[in-house]
Design an enzyme around this catalytic site. Structure first.
Site, PDB file in Angstrom:
ATOM      1  CG  HIS A  19      -5.277  24.348  18.597  1.00  0.00           C
ATOM      2  ND1 HIS A  19      -5.235  23.039  18.178  1.00  0.00           N
ATOM      3  CD2 HIS A  19      -6.381  24.888  18.029  1.00  0.00           C
ATOM      4  CE1 HIS A  19      -6.266  22.791  17.389  1.00  0.00           C
ATOM      5  NE2 HIS A  19      -6.974  23.900  17.267  1.00  0.00           N
ATOM      6  CD  GLU A  74      -9.209  24.295  20.321  1.00  0.00           C
ATOM      7  OE1 GLU A  74     -10.321  24.849  20.193  1.00  0.00           O
ATOM      8  OE2 GLU A  74      -8.918  23.244  19.711  1.00  0.00           O
ATOM      9  CD  GLU A  75      -9.058  20.307  18.209  1.00  0.00           C
ATOM     10  OE1 GLU A  75     -10.238  20.455  18.583  1.00  0.00           O
ATOM     11  OE2 GLU A  75      -8.649  20.700  17.099  1.00  0.00           O
ATOM     12  CG  ASP A 125      -8.625  26.941  16.228  1.00  0.00           C
ATOM     13  OD1 ASP A 125      -8.295  26.129  15.347  1.00  0.00           O
ATOM     14  OD2 ASP A 125      -9.187  26.604  17.283  1.00  0.00           O
TER      15      ASP A 125
END
Length: 467
Positions: free
Chosen positions: A276, A321-322, A348
């Protein structure tokens, strides 16, 4: 020479030579990609440039747009084709002024970071009595209304584990804790950082407000300050805390950047790998997830370096993503090609060494995957007998939809010392371990892209579930 020895020697000369076993081009090619990766600089150069030339990359912010442009330029320079950005809507959350302090029994500043998605406090902040819970279960056991007007604090530590499972076990403390505290009347929520280090730097992360609870301000405390508050609570005196969080949230756009090495024989069949692009803002996003992108980009580049693969290899730099936006957007955009997705995988978990590979159910018995196991063995990686169940947050939707998913298992012993904190910086990247990751991914991509192997689980296999 004695007669018997002479006869034996002449007999040996007369025998036809025993031919060497025919070479396996698939294994040879995968080993070549693996070995090149061990000394290649592509991955390190990628993350060095990302952290230096872009830095932190909160989704939906100006930095996110710079990261998009950087990603497009980087993939193009490496020779990927069809490089483009896929836009999708996000809420751009940004922290403003943040401060916390013990007011009584005596003044003491606290190191905090607001949780991603947290609502702000009033401009003047909040001051209230604090209630310290040593475990998350203690908070859940508190009666409804028992925290009215108070600040709830959970100080439960995260357990260090090699496979990162300690983080998953502790995740509800951050994700669900604010709503659980609010249900019991709390006006704000603090928790011990989900971290395994001893630093006074706090670790942020996203929360998930529940629809049936008020939204209250929430932040992560440093490990050190959490322990300080425990000591204060042991004294039996009331603790009052002042908290100020001035975050903002606005509608915005994020982008997933993709690029391909087109297949020469079956371009419609695609292997999707990536990491990401977004990151939290305290550090520079080196290990979360600069290295994840670097590993998969470099591996794809090396897997297709000698000759075009038979199937298409696509790398994806997921844009958000976060804060949990990438998965739904990417799944919606690519679900129509589900039948042609050969495999999906995401890196990740930093850049420390890989020790195992989990494949879809039944895949380890397939010939090409047995070859892969042989190629991975010199890297001290084994193919797990347990099938893969989850390969990453950004590919979760495709996994649930039936895309064959792979999962490389990394040593996460150090990862949570730094992730989501100001310590997530380039100096944490071990170049030798980084290249071991690249070598493993490159070997997989080479084999998966140059065979007709079908990694779909057998009919009747239970669908995977999110952890």
């Amino acid at each position: 020479m004695r007669p018997l020895l002479l006869a034996a020697a002449l007999s040996a000369l007369a025998m036809p030579a025993i031919a060497a076993p025919p070479s396996d081009p698939l294994r040879t090619g995968a080993e070549a990609a693996r070995d090149r990766a061990l000394t290649d600089t592509t991955a390190y150069d990628f993350v060095e440039s990302l952290t230096t030339d872009v830095g932190q990359r909160l989704a939906g912010t100006e930095a996110s747009a710079r990261a998009r442009d950087w990603g497009i330029a980087r993939l193009t320079a490496l020779g990927f084709k069809n490089v483009h950005a896929e836009a999708f809507p996000v809420t751009a959350w940004q922290r403003g002024e943040e401060a916390a302090a013990v007011v009584s029994p005596h003044p003491q500043k606290l190191a905090i970071l607001g949780l991603g998605g947290s609502v702000p406090t009033p401009p003047e902040g909040i001051e209230a009595e604090a209630v310290v819970f040593r475990t998350y279960d203690d908070l859940l056991a508190a009666p409804v209304g028992s925290l009215a007007g108070k600040i709830a604090i959970v100080t439960q530590p995260m357990v260090r584990t090699a496979d990162g499972s300690g983080y998953g076990a502790a995740n509800p403390i951050r994700r669900s804790g604010p709503s659980e505290a609010a249900r019991r009347g709390a006006v704000a929520y603090l928790h011990r950082s989900l971290a395994t280090g001893e630093s006074r730097l706090p670790h942020t992360g996203a929360l998930n407000y529940q629809a049936d609870a008020p939204k209250i301000p929430a932040a992560a405390l440093s490990v050190i300050d959490s322990e300080l508050l425990e000591h204060m609570a042991d004294r039996g005196q009331p603790i009052r805390i002042r908290l100020k969080l001035q975050s903002t949230a606005t509608p915005s756009t994020a982008w997933t950047v993709t690029g391909e090495i087109p297949g020469s024989e079956h371009p419609e069949q695609v292997i999707i790998v990536g990491g990401h692009l977004d990151s939290w803002d305290p550090g520079t996003g080196a290990i979360d997830d600069g290295t994840g992108m670097a590993i998969t980009v470099a591996a794809a580049h090396l897997a297709g370096a000698a000759h075009p693969p038979k199937r298409t290899i696509r790398v994806a730099l997921f844009g958000a993503e976060e804060m949990d936006f990438s998965d739904d957007a990417f799944t919606a955009a690519h679900k129509p090609e589900l039948a042609n997705i050969v495999a999906v995988g995401e890196s990740d978990s930093g850049s420390d060494r890989i020790w195992a590979l989990a494949l879809p159910a039944g895949a380890a018995k397939l010939g090409p995957m047995k070859t892969l196991a042989t190629v991975l063995a010199p890297l001290s990686i084994y193919v797990s007998p347990e099938p893969s169940r989850f390969g990453g947050s950004d590919i979760g939707g495709l996994t649930m939809a039936g895309a064959p998913t792979i999962a490389f298992r990394q040593d996460a012993s150090r990862y949570f010392d730094w992730h989501h904190s100001a310590d997530d910086t380039l100096d944490k990247v071990d170049r030798v371990q980084l290249n071991q990751n690249v070598a493993a991914w490159a070997a997989f991509l080479y084999i998966a892209a140059n065979t007709d192997v079908d990694l779909h689980p057998p009919a009747g296999t239970p669908s995977p579930a999110r952890p």
